[in-house]
Design an enzyme around this catalytic site. Structure first.
Site, PDB file in Angstrom:
ATOM      1  N   LYS A  56       6.785 -15.799   2.331  1.00  0.00           N
ATOM      2  CA  LYS A  56       7.227 -17.770   1.959  1.00  0.00           C
ATOM      3  C   LYS A  56       6.206 -18.921   2.282  1.00  0.00           C
ATOM      4  O   LYS A  56       5.536 -18.247   3.793  1.00  0.00           O
ATOM      5  CB  LYS A  56       8.429 -17.787   2.512  1.00  0.00           C
ATOM      6  CG  LYS A  56      10.066 -16.826   2.084  1.00  0.00           C
ATOM      7  CD  LYS A  56      11.429 -17.355   2.512  1.00  0.00           C
ATOM      8  CE  LYS A  56      12.891 -17.047   1.832  1.00  0.00           C
ATOM      9  NZ  LYS A  56      12.442 -17.823   0.373  1.00  0.00           N
ATOM     10  N   ARG A 108       3.646   5.960  -6.206  1.00  0.00           N
ATOM     11  CA  ARG A 108       2.885   6.011  -7.398  1.00  0.00           C
ATOM     12  C   ARG A 108       1.782   6.704  -7.460  1.00  0.00           C
ATOM     13  O   ARG A 108       1.705   7.823  -8.321  1.00  0.00           O
ATOM     14  CB  ARG A 108       2.613   4.473  -8.159  1.00  0.00           C
ATOM     15  CG  ARG A 108       2.217   4.365  -9.270  1.00  0.00           C
ATOM     16  CD  ARG A 108       2.125   2.706  -9.551  1.00  0.00           C
ATOM     17  NE  ARG A 108       1.413   2.893 -11.020  1.00  0.00           N
ATOM     18  CZ  ARG A 108       2.171   3.343 -12.265  1.00  0.00           C
ATOM     19  NH1 ARG A 108       3.449   3.713 -12.722  1.00  0.00           N
ATOM     20  NH2 ARG A 108       0.942   3.426 -13.073  1.00  0.00           N
ATOM     21  N   VAL A 121       1.097  -1.312   0.441  1.00  0.00           N
ATOM     22  CA  VAL A 121       0.356   0.232  -0.107  1.00  0.00           C
ATOM     23  C   VAL A 121       1.366   1.478  -0.138  1.00  0.00           C
ATOM     24  O   VAL A 121       0.780   1.989  -1.096  1.00  0.00           O
ATOM     25  CB  VAL A 121      -1.016   0.098   1.395  1.00  0.00           C
ATOM     26  CG1 VAL A 121      -1.440   1.331   1.186  1.00  0.00           C
ATOM     27  CG2 VAL A 121      -2.055  -1.166   1.215  1.00  0.00           C
ATOM     28  N   GLU A 141      12.556  -8.460   3.293  1.00  0.00           N
ATOM     29  CA  GLU A 141      13.041  -7.727   2.114  1.00  0.00           C
ATOM     30  C   GLU A 141      12.641  -6.895   1.291  1.00  0.00           C
ATOM     31  O   GLU A 141      11.196  -7.287   0.204  1.00  0.00           O
ATOM     32  CB  GLU A 141      13.367  -8.474   1.381  1.00  0.00           C
ATOM     33  CG  GLU A 141      14.301  -8.496   0.213  1.00  0.00           C
ATOM     34  CD  GLU A 141      15.104  -9.652  -0.461  1.00  0.00           C
ATOM     35  OE1 GLU A 141      16.374  -9.818   0.637  1.00  0.00           O
ATOM     36  OE2 GLU A 141      14.365 -10.553  -0.657  1.00  0.00           O
ATOM     37  N   GLU A 174      15.231 -18.262 -13.811  1.00  0.00           N
ATOM     38  CA  GLU A 174      16.055 -18.680 -12.965  1.00  0.00           C
ATOM     39  C   GLU A 174      15.264 -19.014 -11.773  1.00  0.00           C
ATOM     40  O   GLU A 174      15.802 -20.272 -11.683  1.00  0.00           O
ATOM     41  CB  GLU A 174      17.254 -17.596 -12.751  1.00  0.00           C
ATOM     42  CG  GLU A 174      17.948 -18.244 -12.209  1.00  0.00           C
ATOM     43  CD  GLU A 174      18.744 -18.100 -10.980  1.00  0.00           C
ATOM     44  OE1 GLU A 174      19.979 -17.423 -10.886  1.00  0.00           O
ATOM     45  OE2 GLU A 174      18.417 -16.104 -10.754  1.00  0.00           O
ATOM     46  N   THR A 186      13.186 -14.436 -13.128  1.00  0.00           N
ATOM     47  CA  THR A 186      11.247 -15.203 -12.779  1.00  0.00           C
ATOM     48  C   THR A 186      11.615 -17.011 -12.761  1.00  0.00           C
ATOM     49  O   THR A 186      12.019 -17.612 -12.505  1.00  0.00           O
ATOM     50  CB  THR A 186      10.237 -14.418 -13.440  1.00  0.00           C
ATOM     51  OG1 THR A 186       9.878 -13.578 -12.566  1.00  0.00           O
ATOM     52  CG2 THR A 186       8.850 -15.972 -13.375  1.00  0.00           C
TER      53      THR A 186
END
Length: 276
Positions: free
Chosen positions: A48, A28, A22, A142, A157, A155
């Site tokens: 995760k 943006r 958010v 992160e 890889e 993506t």
């Protein structure tokens, strides 16, 4: 933490991802609202999976009670940019928040220091405060900042690493490295012509806004009962649209705005309206 209640454990991470998405989406939106250029193209995020957390803990030789501080990307968001230069602008946005709503813990610049595999991205690990029903907590999250080309390569890889369990065959690795070099060349080329690209995007945005204003004013006339005038203006708009003349579109938008303003001033006096 031998028997982790995983659902409860992951709650603050879920909250952190949603809040961070958010925050950066708002940056943006605010820039675009005032007609400024946004270095942020779009933002995504994820927490995760438990299986991935356990796999990474094993890889890092971490005990379960070391996971919270030992794994920095349980919560992660990804910010996509058009140009490499935009990445560092976004990093500046993050630095400005230091000590306010987040604390920078670690920075990894894999753009300046590209990995041997060809991976490029900019990572900022932050300590982020979260308030849940179970109390206040600060967790690690992160923030990855990439160009669209970097993200496409990463993506692919990631998918190959998953398939080959981190043991990608050499012939595939070689092709991946060549693809990474090609992605870097693409980013460099886009940076070289970014002024032209941004000017073209600005022109497109301006034209879109003018067209939206014209159609909105025409709709206002219809709603207020000026159907004939609305149709005449719509025909005029279509004639100009075929020619794709921005200046004429702007003139029409101004004329329509003045007509609608007249309505607001003089009420329902249709004689005030004229398309001549």
């Amino acid at each position: 933490m031998e028997n982790i209640e995983w659902k409860k454990f992951l709650i603050p991470y879920e909250h952190a991802v949603e809040e961070l998405k958010v925050k950066f989406r708002s940056i943006r939106s605010e820039l675009l609202m005032v007609g400024a250029y946004s270095p942020i193209e779009f933002v995504v995020g994820r927490v995760k999976r438990v299986s991935s957390i356990l796999e990474k803990a094993k890889l890092l030789n971490l005990e379960l009670d070391e996971i919270e501080e030992g794994i920095e990307d349980i919560a992660g968001i990804r910010i996509m940019c058009q140009f490499v230069e935009d990445i560092y602008t976004v990093v500046d946005f993050i630095r400005e928040r230091e000590g306010k709503d987040m604390e920078i813990v670690n920075i990894k610049d894999y753009i300046t220091n590209q990995k041997d595999s060809g991976y490029r991205s900019y990572h900022v690990v932050v300590r982020y405060p979260i308030q849940t029903a179970f109390g206040h907590k600060k967790i690690l999250a992160e923030i990855q900042i990439r160009t669209l080309a970097m993200n496409f390569w990463a993506t692919i890889e990631h998918s190959l690493n998953y398939k080959y369990k981190q043991q990608i065959p050499e012939h595939v690795t070689d092709r991946l490295k060549k693809a990474a070099d090609a992605a870097m060349v693409l980013d460099q080329e886009m940076s070289e012509i970014r002024y032209e690209i941004r000017e073209a995007q600005k022109l497109f945005e301006t034209k879109s806004n003018v067209v939206s204003a014209i159609l909105g004013h025409i709709q206002q006339l219809r709603v207020r009962g000026f159907h004939q005038e609305a149709e005449q203006y719509h025909q005029e708009f279509e004639n100009i649209w075929i020619l794709s003349d921005l200046q004429e579109l702007k003139k029409l938008a101004r004329k329509l705005r003045e007509q609608v303003d007249d309505y607001d001033t003089y009420g329902t006096d249709k004689n005030r309206f004229s398309t001549d």
